[in-house]
Design a protein around this motif. Structure first.
Motif, PDB file in Angstrom:
ATOM      1  N   TYR A  24     -29.107   3.565 -10.561  1.00  0.00           N
ATOM      2  CA  TYR A  24     -29.156   2.104 -10.676  1.00  0.00           C
ATOM      3  C   TYR A  24     -29.984   1.699 -11.895  1.00  0.00           C
ATOM      4  O   TYR A  24     -29.577   0.871 -12.712  1.00  0.00           O
ATOM      5  CB  TYR A  24     -29.742   1.489  -9.392  1.00  0.00           C
ATOM      6  N   LYS A  25     -31.167   2.329 -12.021  1.00  0.00           N
ATOM      7  CA  LYS A  25     -32.062   1.998 -13.138  1.00  0.00           C
ATOM      8  C   LYS A  25     -31.434   2.393 -14.470  1.00  0.00           C
ATOM      9  O   LYS A  25     -31.638   1.731 -15.498  1.00  0.00           O
ATOM     10  CB  LYS A  25     -33.415   2.698 -12.953  1.00  0.00           C
ATOM     11  N   LYS A  26     -30.690   3.470 -14.454  1.00  0.00           N
ATOM     12  CA  LYS A  26     -30.006   3.923 -15.664  1.00  0.00           C
ATOM     13  C   LYS A  26     -29.022   2.859 -16.139  1.00  0.00           C
ATOM     14  O   LYS A  26     -29.004   2.483 -17.317  1.00  0.00           O
ATOM     15  CB  LYS A  26     -29.283   5.243 -15.350  1.00  0.00           C
ATOM     16  N   THR A  27     -28.243   2.346 -15.202  1.00  0.00           N
ATOM     17  CA  THR A  27     -27.290   1.285 -15.547  1.00  0.00           C
ATOM     18  C   THR A  27     -28.019   0.065 -16.098  1.00  0.00           C
ATOM     19  O   THR A  27     -27.589  -0.540 -17.085  1.00  0.00           O
ATOM     20  CB  THR A  27     -26.498   0.869 -14.278  1.00  0.00           C
ATOM     21  N   CYS A  28     -29.142  -0.286 -15.433  1.00  0.00           N
ATOM     22  CA  CYS A  28     -29.930  -1.435 -15.899  1.00  0.00           C
ATOM     23  C   CYS A  28     -30.371  -1.249 -17.347  1.00  0.00           C
ATOM     24  O   CYS A  28     -30.234  -2.154 -18.169  1.00  0.00           O
ATOM     25  CB  CYS A  28     -31.172  -1.624 -15.030  1.00  0.00           C
ATOM     26  N   LEU A  29     -30.914  -0.065 -17.660  1.00  0.00           N
ATOM     27  CA  LEU A  29     -31.435   0.196 -19.004  1.00  0.00           C
ATOM     28  C   LEU A  29     -30.317   0.183 -20.048  1.00  0.00           C
ATOM     29  O   LEU A  29     -30.460  -0.406 -21.116  1.00  0.00           O
ATOM     30  CB  LEU A  29     -32.132   1.554 -19.048  1.00  0.00           C
ATOM     31  N   ILE A  30     -29.227   0.830 -19.722  1.00  0.00           N
ATOM     32  CA  ILE A  30     -28.125   0.910 -20.691  1.00  0.00           C
ATOM     33  C   ILE A  30     -27.582  -0.492 -21.007  1.00  0.00           C
ATOM     34  O   ILE A  30     -27.237  -0.799 -22.139  1.00  0.00           O
ATOM     35  CB  ILE A  30     -27.013   1.865 -20.170  1.00  0.00           C
ATOM     36  N   ASN A  31     -27.573  -1.356 -19.998  1.00  0.00           N
ATOM     37  CA  ASN A  31     -27.009  -2.693 -20.193  1.00  0.00           C
ATOM     38  C   ASN A  31     -28.050  -3.784 -20.430  1.00  0.00           C
ATOM     39  O   ASN A  31     -27.688  -4.933 -20.679  1.00  0.00           O
ATOM     40  CB  ASN A  31     -26.163  -3.069 -18.979  1.00  0.00           C
ATOM     41  N   GLY A  32     -29.322  -3.413 -20.308  1.00  0.00           N
ATOM     42  CA  GLY A  32     -30.382  -4.410 -20.488  1.00  0.00           C
ATOM     43  C   GLY A  32     -30.486  -5.380 -19.315  1.00  0.00           C
ATOM     44  O   GLY A  32     -30.996  -6.485 -19.455  1.00  0.00           O
ATOM     45  N   TYR A  33     -30.029  -4.969 -18.121  1.00  0.00           N
ATOM     46  CA  TYR A  33     -30.141  -5.833 -16.937  1.00  0.00           C
ATOM     47  C   TYR A  33     -31.527  -5.696 -16.324  1.00  0.00           C
ATOM     48  O   TYR A  33     -32.147  -4.648 -16.441  1.00  0.00           O
ATOM     49  CB  TYR A  33     -29.166  -5.405 -15.824  1.00  0.00           C
ATOM     50  N   ASP A  34     -31.958  -6.726 -15.594  1.00  0.00           N
ATOM     51  CA  ASP A  34     -33.151  -6.525 -14.769  1.00  0.00           C
ATOM     52  C   ASP A  34     -32.836  -6.841 -13.310  1.00  0.00           C
ATOM     53  O   ASP A  34     -31.737  -7.274 -12.972  1.00  0.00           O
ATOM     54  CB  ASP A  34     -34.348  -7.308 -15.308  1.00  0.00           C
ATOM     55  N   ASP A  35     -33.831  -6.601 -12.437  1.00  0.00           N
ATOM     56  CA  ASP A  35     -33.587  -6.679 -10.995  1.00  0.00           C
ATOM     57  C   ASP A  35     -33.441  -8.105 -10.463  1.00  0.00           C
ATOM     58  O   ASP A  35     -32.854  -8.313  -9.414  1.00  0.00           O
ATOM     59  CB  ASP A  35     -34.749  -6.011 -10.232  1.00  0.00           C
ATOM     60  N   ILE A  36     -33.999  -9.067 -11.172  1.00  0.00           N
ATOM     61  CA  ILE A  36     -34.000 -10.429 -10.628  1.00  0.00           C
ATOM     62  C   ILE A  36     -32.581 -10.949 -10.392  1.00  0.00           C
ATOM     63  O   ILE A  36     -32.262 -11.445  -9.309  1.00  0.00           O
ATOM     64  CB  ILE A  36     -34.775 -11.396 -11.548  1.00  0.00           C
ATOM     65  N   ASP A  37     -31.743 -10.795 -11.401  1.00  0.00           N
ATOM     66  CA  ASP A  37     -30.368 -11.300 -11.251  1.00  0.00           C
ATOM     67  C   ASP A  37     -29.677 -10.623 -10.075  1.00  0.00           C
ATOM     68  O   ASP A  37     -28.980 -11.261  -9.298  1.00  0.00           O
ATOM     69  CB  ASP A  37     -29.573 -11.044 -12.536  1.00  0.00           C
ATOM     70  N   PHE A  38     -29.895  -9.331  -9.959  1.00  0.00           N
ATOM     71  CA  PHE A  38     -29.252  -8.589  -8.883  1.00  0.00           C
ATOM     72  C   PHE A  38     -29.737  -9.083  -7.519  1.00  0.00           C
ATOM     73  O   PHE A  38     -28.942  -9.307  -6.605  1.00  0.00           O
ATOM     74  CB  PHE A  38     -29.534  -7.084  -9.032  1.00  0.00           C
ATOM     75  N   LEU A  39     -31.048  -9.279  -7.396  1.00  0.00           N
ATOM     76  CA  LEU A  39     -31.593  -9.738  -6.116  1.00  0.00           C
ATOM     77  C   LEU A  39     -31.071 -11.133  -5.770  1.00  0.00           C
ATOM     78  O   LEU A  39     -30.682 -11.395  -4.632  1.00  0.00           O
ATOM     79  CB  LEU A  39     -33.127  -9.731  -6.166  1.00  0.00           C
ATOM     80  N   ILE A  40     -31.049 -12.011  -6.762  1.00  0.00           N
ATOM     81  CA  ILE A  40     -30.577 -13.372  -6.496  1.00  0.00           C
ATOM     82  C   ILE A  40     -29.099 -13.362  -6.085  1.00  0.00           C
ATOM     83  O   ILE A  40     -28.677 -14.130  -5.224  1.00  0.00           O
ATOM     84  CB  ILE A  40     -30.850 -14.283  -7.715  1.00  0.00           C
ATOM     85  N   SER A  41     -28.357 -12.436  -6.639  1.00  0.00           N
ATOM     86  CA  SER A  41     -26.931 -12.357  -6.282  1.00  0.00           C
ATOM     87  C   SER A  41     -26.747 -11.928  -4.827  1.00  0.00           C
ATOM     88  O   SER A  41     -25.660 -12.015  -4.273  1.00  0.00           O
ATOM     89  CB  SER A  41     -26.191 -11.408  -7.233  1.00  0.00           C
ATOM     90  N   ASN A  42     -27.821 -11.455  -4.197  1.00  0.00           N
ATOM     91  CA  ASN A  42     -27.751 -11.050  -2.789  1.00  0.00           C
ATOM     92  C   ASN A  42     -28.367 -12.076  -1.844  1.00  0.00           C
ATOM     93  O   ASN A  42     -28.698 -11.762  -0.707  1.00  0.00           O
ATOM     94  CB  ASN A  42     -28.475  -9.710  -2.607  1.00  0.00           C
ATOM     95  N   LYS A  43     -28.543 -13.286  -2.319  1.00  0.00           N
ATOM     96  CA  LYS A  43     -29.263 -14.289  -1.534  1.00  0.00           C
ATOM     97  C   LYS A  43     -28.626 -14.584  -0.176  1.00  0.00           C
ATOM     98  O   LYS A  43     -29.342 -14.788   0.810  1.00  0.00           O
ATOM     99  CB  LYS A  43     -29.406 -15.580  -2.332  1.00  0.00           C
ATOM    100  N   THR A  44     -27.337 -14.594  -0.113  1.00  0.00           N
ATOM    101  CA  THR A  44     -26.666 -14.855   1.173  1.00  0.00           C
ATOM    102  C   THR A  44     -27.092 -13.821   2.203  1.00  0.00           C
ATOM    103  O   THR A  44     -27.423 -14.171   3.344  1.00  0.00           O
ATOM    104  CB  THR A  44     -25.128 -14.801   0.992  1.00  0.00           C
ATOM    105  N   GLU A  45     -27.098 -12.567   1.803  1.00  0.00           N
ATOM    106  CA  GLU A  45     -27.524 -11.496   2.723  1.00  0.00           C
ATOM    107  C   GLU A  45     -29.002 -11.634   3.082  1.00  0.00           C
ATOM    108  O   GLU A  45     -29.391 -11.371   4.219  1.00  0.00           O
ATOM    109  CB  GLU A  45     -27.304 -10.112   2.101  1.00  0.00           C
TER     110      GLU A  45
END
Lengths: 460, 195
Positions: free
Chosen positions: B165-186
């Motif tokens: 997961y972290k590898k994908t984040c680094l390669i694409n420059g993503y961080d965890d905040i967007d991912f967590l917010i995308s799970n707000k319904t859950e």
């Protein structure tokens, strides 16, 4: 499947497991302070993200605060600005703040448990590595970086890999004068500073069961010093008794219901840990450190070990100690009793017990810094302050103080300080300062004698 | 967050064990409220004497060594959770830190700031120190996609672990905040279930 205490609390907080990846872990309580939160607030603001659950966040000012004249404006403009920033951020986001001068103000890991904010079975985080303290309640509590502070602000969750499990058992009878601080310094000296990295640690055995909550907090506090993100002790009657009746603890039937649940949390008989250690309580003596990491500890009457290793030698050079040297009779000019490790009422009772009827050594400058306003009040209520004053000591106001020397409480270059704090890193208590970690009893004895003494001779 | 895929650089060798975050950035520099500018105080008390003059014995003041890879001794980044340590390393210009062991919180903080912690065996770490000492211009290649670190002059390489997961984040420059917010319904569903 037999479960550990850690498994039970963790599993109850998993929102979602990502295939081949981390888990989304729900966080019950988020504690914040002035130093590691401003950049997180800034990030959210910049991205237009609101704080998701402000009522699950509690703020205090502790790291960067003076320990005298707290009613006056903070002198250092950078510190003042950081404290103001915390006030503004909390106001803007409807977060409860117990700022400087508030009756609930104190070191984050002292004030939250004493207010009943910390409860068994919770998940708690704070941008501070000593968040592990709260594990004393059977709570999963750990320190996080500022990016993670922002994540919890935004979602009340964190993305985490589940850590491995470690259990440290200490059984038998502790010798007189051996305090919880000695137990944890002994464990770290035996296991080293990275034995716990990647693990969450449970402390088990009669030694921990017989400890007060204050003692358990001291132990769990230093879990990070052996690399473990957190340490836990199973909740029991001592825990329930401590939590009961505190300001933010559940009350009445709700409390009883919680206790029924909390009683299900201890590790199942036969549960397997990834790593396990056993120590004999009788082997533990009052401890002190001689080097520049908390793993470099010895029994007070032992000599510094002889190791041929560049990092070890660098450390001794910094401390100006020799291999094989004894620390007994080492002259000490500074003593600090305080920090999230040892600034609770029990610590000051221990110090007062030793100090009563004696006088401070002339060469010693001593800072006695209670962990919170409540501890300060209790010191006065119990008359301990008179004991300190009669001996020539003066109580200061609450805060992290000389543990990390962010405020004016700095140990001068080259000086030794016997300190009840948690880290003896180079420069931790001021540039060039030399820290010797010890229990409140050893610290009190040093403050009276002006040098390190072999306390075991007085005890046996 | 900066993206990271592959890097070729010389390295700075810091052969000290148990480097704690108080050394990386001392507490007295944590009074600011921004993330910028920590690089100038990176390893402050090792890099400079008390009077502000550079300590010429410290490796970062030795002009022989340069590069955006920091090679450090065992148990790097232990102690305080201060993310300022990762910010200081990033701000100074390091993209990769190599060690035989990293403290947990530092490792997470580095990854959240686009700095790649590369954990290698003690033997490979020793080899790196030896090669850099022999030739300070030694080029090191860090290939995140293939999770491989190579000393280019000798061809000696080693693989390293990173969570996918972290590898994908680094390669694409993503961080965890967007991912967590995308799970707000859950997350909200989880909250409702617990009450």
């Amino acid at each position: 499947m037999k479960k550990t205490l850690f498994d039970k609390v963790w599993d109850a907080h998993v929102v979602k497991k990502i295939q081949d990846g981390p888990q989304i872990l729900y966080i019950d309580k988020h504690l914040i302070h002035e130093v590691t939160s401003p950049q997180a607030f800034g990030e959210l603001e910049q991205r237009g993200i609101p704080v998701f659950r402000p009522n699950q966040i509690v703020a205090t000012a502790d790291h960067n605060t003076p320990t005298i004249d707290q009613h006056l404006p903070v002198k250092d403009p950078l510190s003042r600005n950081q404290l103001q920033q915390l006030t503004i951020n909390c106001q803007k986001n409807n977060i409860t703040l117990y700022g400087l001068g508030h009756k609930y103000n104190g070191i984050v890991h002292v004030m939250a448990p004493e207010l009943g904010i910390t409860q068994p079975g919770m998940t708690m985080v704070c941008g501070d590595s000593h968040t592990s303290t709260h594990g004393a309640f059977g709570t999963i509590a750990f320190g996080i970086g500022t990016s993670q502070v922002a994540q919890v602000f935004a979602s009340q969750c964190l993305l985490l890999q589940k850590p491995k499990s470690l259990r440290v058992n200490v059984t038998g009878k502790l010798k007189p004068g051996v305090l919880p601080k000695d137990v944890i310094l002994y464990i770290i000296a035996k296991l080293g500073t990275n034995a716990g990295t990647g693990y969450f640690c449970e402390y088990a055995g009669n030694v921990f069961e017989e400890m007060s909550m204050e003692g358990r907090m001291t132990v769990c506090n230093m879990s990070i010093e052996m690399g473990a993100r957190g340490g836990m002790i199973a909740p029991d009657e001592t825990t329930f008794e401590y939590v009961k009746g505190r300001e933010f603890a559940p009350k009445g039937k709700e409390f009883d219901k919680k206790v029924t649940y909390w009683k299900t949390l201890p590790t199942d008989e036969g549960a397997v840990f990834d790593k396990e250690y056993h120590f004999d309580a009788e082997d533990i003596e009052p401890m002190i450190t001689y080097g520049t990491n908390p793993g470099m500890g010895i029994k007070i009457n032992e000599n510094i070990p002889t190791e041929n290793n560049a990092s070890f030698e660098k450390s001794l050079r910094y401390m100006n100690f020799e291999k094989g040297q004894s620390l007994i009779d080492q002259k000490i000019n500074y003593v600090f009793i305080g920090s999230c490790t040892n600034s609770r009422i029990e610590d000051f009772r221990v110090a007062a017990g030793f100090i009563k009827g004696k006088k401070k050594a002339d060469n010693v400058t001593a800072w006695f810094v209670p962990g919170s306003q409540k501890v300060a009040e209790q010191i006065i209520e119990e008359g301990l302050n008179e004991v300190f004053e009669d001996a020539g000591f003066k109580l200061r106001q609450p805060g992290c103080s000389a543990c990390l020397a962010m405020n004016d409480d700095k140990i001068p270059e080259g000086e030794y300080c016997v300190s009840t704090s948690n880290r003896n890193f180079e420069g931790r208590q001021g540039q060039g300062a030399r820290t010797i970690l010890a229990s409140p009893l050893i610290a009190a004895a040093t403050a009276i004698e002006g040098k390190i003494i072999d306390i075991t001779k007085q005890l046996n | 967050m900066d993206k990271f895929t592959k890097l070729k650089s010389s390295a700075i060798p810091l052969s000290i064990e148990n480097v704690d975050t108080d050394q990386i950035i001392p507490a007295r520099f944590l009074k600011v409220t921004s993330r910028d500018g920590f690089g100038e105080n990176l390893f402050r008390d090792w890099r400079y004497h008390k009077d502000g003059s550079p300590n010429l014995d410290f490796v970062m003041n030795n002009a022989t060594y340069s590069g955006s890879v920091l090679v450090a001794g065992d148990n790097f980044g232990c102690g305080s959770s201060r993310e300022h340590a990762a910010w200081a390393i990033h701000d100074y210009g390091f993209k990769v830190v190599v060690s035989s062991f990293f403290a947990d919180i530092f490792k997470g903080n580095a990854l959240n700031n686009g700095v790649l912690p590369v954990q290698v065996s003690p033997e490979y770490l020793k080899e790196l120190f030896t090669q850099i000492k022999k030739d300070p211009k030694t080029q090191i290649e860090v290939d995140l996609e293939n999770q491989k670190i190579t000393i280019l002059s000798t061809g000696s390489s080693s693989s390293f672990e990173i969570n996918s997961y972290k590898k994908t984040c680094l390669i694409n420059g993503y961080d965890d905040i967007d991912f967590l917010i995308s799970n707000k319904t859950e997350i909200e569903a989880f909250e409702n279930e617990r009450v």
